[in-house]
Scaffold this motif. Structure first.
Motif, short mmCIF file in Angstrom:
data_model
loop_
_atom_site.label_atom_id
_atom_site.label_comp_id
_atom_site.label_asym_id
_atom_site.label_seq_id
_atom_site.Cartn_x
_atom_site.Cartn_y
_atom_site.Cartn_z
N PRO A 1 13.08 -14.25 2.75
CA PRO A 1 12.29 -13.75 1.62
C PRO A 1 12.17 -12.23 1.71
O PRO A 1 12.18 -11.66 2.80
N MET A 2 12.05 -11.55 0.57
CA MET A 2 11.91 -10.10 0.62
C MET A 2 10.53 -9.70 1.13
O MET A 2 10.35 -8.63 1.71
N SER A 3 9.54 -10.58 0.93
CA SER A 3 8.19 -10.34 1.41
C SER A 3 7.65 -11.64 1.99
O SER A 3 8.10 -12.74 1.61
N THR A 4 6.68 -11.52 2.88
CA THR A 4 6.10 -12.70 3.51
C THR A 4 4.92 -13.26 2.73
O THR A 4 4.31 -14.24 3.14
N VAL A 5 4.59 -12.64 1.59
CA VAL A 5 3.51 -13.14 0.74
C VAL A 5 4.03 -13.27 -0.69
O VAL A 5 4.93 -12.53 -1.10
N PRO A 6 3.48 -14.22 -1.47
CA PRO A 6 3.89 -14.33 -2.87
C PRO A 6 3.44 -13.10 -3.65
O PRO A 6 2.34 -12.58 -3.43
N LEU A 7 4.31 -12.64 -4.55
CA LEU A 7 4.04 -11.42 -5.30
C LEU A 7 3.93 -11.70 -6.79
O LEU A 7 4.44 -12.71 -7.28
N ASP A 8 3.29 -10.80 -7.49
CA ASP A 8 3.24 -10.84 -8.95
C ASP A 8 3.88 -9.58 -9.50
O ASP A 8 3.72 -8.49 -8.94
N ILE A 9 4.61 -9.74 -10.59
CA ILE A 9 5.22 -8.61 -11.28
C ILE A 9 4.34 -8.23 -12.47
O ILE A 9 3.91 -9.10 -13.24
N GLU A 10 4.06 -6.95 -12.60
CA GLU A 10 3.41 -6.43 -13.78
C GLU A 10 4.35 -5.45 -14.47
O GLU A 10 5.20 -4.83 -13.81
N ALA A 11 4.22 -5.34 -15.78
CA ALA A 11 5.14 -4.48 -16.53
C ALA A 11 4.41 -3.77 -17.65
O ALA A 11 3.39 -4.24 -18.17
N GLU A 12 4.96 -2.63 -18.01
CA GLU A 12 4.53 -1.90 -19.19
C GLU A 12 5.60 -2.11 -20.25
O GLU A 12 6.77 -1.84 -20.01
N VAL A 13 5.21 -2.64 -21.41
CA VAL A 13 6.18 -2.95 -22.46
C VAL A 13 5.78 -2.26 -23.75
O VAL A 13 4.60 -1.96 -23.99
N GLU A 14 6.78 -2.03 -24.56
CA GLU A 14 6.60 -1.37 -25.85
C GLU A 14 7.06 -2.33 -26.93
O GLU A 14 8.18 -2.85 -26.88
N LEU A 15 6.20 -2.60 -27.91
CA LEU A 15 6.52 -3.50 -29.01
C LEU A 15 6.91 -2.70 -30.24
O LEU A 15 6.33 -1.64 -30.51
N ASP A 16 7.87 -3.20 -30.98
CA ASP A 16 8.31 -2.53 -32.20
C ASP A 16 7.17 -2.45 -33.22
O ASP A 16 6.50 -3.46 -33.51
N ASP A 17 6.97 -1.27 -33.76
CA ASP A 17 6.00 -1.05 -34.84
C ASP A 17 4.57 -1.43 -34.47
O ASP A 17 3.73 -1.69 -35.34
N VAL A 18 4.27 -1.50 -33.18
CA VAL A 18 2.91 -1.81 -32.73
C VAL A 18 2.49 -0.73 -31.74
O VAL A 18 3.21 -0.47 -30.78
N PRO A 19 1.32 -0.09 -31.97
CA PRO A 19 0.87 0.93 -31.02
C PRO A 19 0.74 0.35 -29.62
O PRO A 19 0.33 -0.79 -29.44
N GLY A 20 1.10 1.10 -28.64
CA GLY A 20 1.07 0.62 -27.26
C GLY A 20 1.17 1.80 -26.31
O GLY A 20 0.77 2.91 -26.66
N PRO A 21 1.74 1.62 -25.15
CA PRO A 21 2.34 0.38 -24.64
C PRO A 21 1.30 -0.62 -24.13
O PRO A 21 0.12 -0.29 -24.03
N TYR A 22 1.78 -1.82 -23.79
CA TYR A 22 0.93 -2.89 -23.30
C TYR A 22 1.33 -3.25 -21.88
O TYR A 22 2.47 -3.07 -21.47
N ARG A 23 0.37 -3.81 -21.16
CA ARG A 23 0.64 -4.31 -19.82
C ARG A 23 0.66 -5.83 -19.85
O ARG A 23 -0.21 -6.46 -20.47
#
Length: 349
Positions: free
Chosen positions: A127-149
């Motif tokens: 495994p790349m890490s010995t603990v389970p991980l969570d991914i977070e992201a910053e995304v941009e939606l078309d025609d919607v003010p943002g970005p969002y997490r």
């Protein structure tokens, strides 16, 4: 040659399947696998047990299973999914096996070595890490003010927006020490193909592992996807994949970039993008590595193996043809595995 492949899911499975065909040039294969999956069977087991998500680890083990009657049998068993509509529906046998062993040993490396011994794998899965991980992201939606997490591998992989960047939770997660050691001692490190934001980039977001990839004396090769993925990289060109990689790991330098020749419509643009991360003398190599008979895009293991061997000759030099070279290290016997577990975990009976 000792080769370490970083990734997860079907992309890593394709790389490992090709490396199996690179014998005897490649004598040791180590798969370093992402542990951020939160969907399907893996997500259910992770939520219920709090353990590492086993799905990508299972697929890597299956890809390296021995090509003999026993290896093929056990590979089929661990890949089998339960049907029906009960509590086991959708679970892969291998996921349950890994989850159970993780509870018994409390040691992910010992667990993977045990199942690897059962399958007679040609190499090692870590495994790349010995603990389970969570991914977070910053995304941009078309025609919607943002970005969002957004949070979670499934959410990032299926977002209708454009992913701008990703990071991991917890911050600065611990790397698997054996994975770091494997990268530092490798002759070649392969990154990709696979889900770019959720299977490839996460390896460079674990500080100790990223440092090992950047600082290793191994030759580094980036393998590009055959096409963008809906949601995660929808509309991405091949060069945009490299630009995102450089943005998340500015200090990363590659000795080669390998892409499918039919998947790169504008080679000059890819060359210019790659120049920002290639070492002196490094270059983009295009080769026909896609499976032309497949109904969905996937790499042809034989073609990818041929292309990888050509890249190895170019960045390391021709195979010296040592008379004692072997394709894979000897498989551990059941007694070896039991002894290993006894040493690693006092809970093992």
């Amino acid at each position: 040659m000792r080769v370490v492949a970083l990734g997860g899911g079907h992309g890593l499975h394709a790389t490992l399947s090709a490396l199996r065909r690179c014998s005897p040039r490649v004598s040791e294969v180590t798969a370093v696998v992402t542990v951020a999956d939160d969907g399907g069977s893996s997500g259910r087991l992770r939520r219920e047990l709090g353990s590492l998500p086993p799905g990508d680890l299972r697929m890597a083990l299956s890809a390296l299973a021995a090509d003999d009657e026993r290896g093929r049998f056990w590979s089929g068993v661990v890949q089998h999914r339960f049907g029906g509509s009960g509590a086991l529906a959708g679970h892969a046998v291998g996921n349950l096996l890994l989850a159970g062993l993780l509870e018994v040993t409390d040691d992910p490396v010992a667990t993977l070595d045990t199942v690897g011994g059962l399958l007679g794998i040609a190499g090692r899965v870590l495994p790349m890490s010995t603990v389970p991980l969570d991914i977070e992201a910053e995304v941009e939606l078309d025609d919607v003010p943002g970005p969002y997490r957004i949070r979670g591998q499934v959410a990032v992989a299926s977002t209708p927006g454009r992913v701008l960047k990703v990071w991991l939770r917890p911050e600065d997660p611990p790397a698997c020490p054996e994975a770091v050691r494997a990268v530092r001692e490798a002759d070649v490190v392969l990154l990709g193909p696979g889900s770019w934001f959720t299977s490839v980039l996460p390896h460079l977001l674990v500080p100790q592992l990223r440092d090992a990839v950047v600082e290793t004396s191994a030759r580094r090769v980036v393998l590009l996807n055959l096409e963008p993925e809906p949601g995660e990289t929808a509309g991405f060109s091949p060069e945009q994949h490299l630009e995102v990689l450089s943005a998340h790991a500015p200090s990363l330098r590659a000795h080669a970039v390998l892409a499918d020749s039919a998947s790169v419509p504008l080679p000059d643009r890819l060359d210019r993008a790659a120049a920002q991360m290639l070492t002196a003398g490094g270059r983009v190599r295009l080769a026909p590595v896609a499976d032309g008979t497949a109904t969905t895009p996937r790499h042809d293991p034989d073609a990818l193996a041929t292309a990888l061997l050509d890249v190895f000759d170019e960045i390391i030099g021709p195979d010296p043809g040592h008379p004692g070279a072997t394709a894979v290290p000897p498989s551990r016997t059941d007694d070896d595995v039991m002894a290993h577990l006894s040493e690693r975990s006092p809970r093992w009976p």
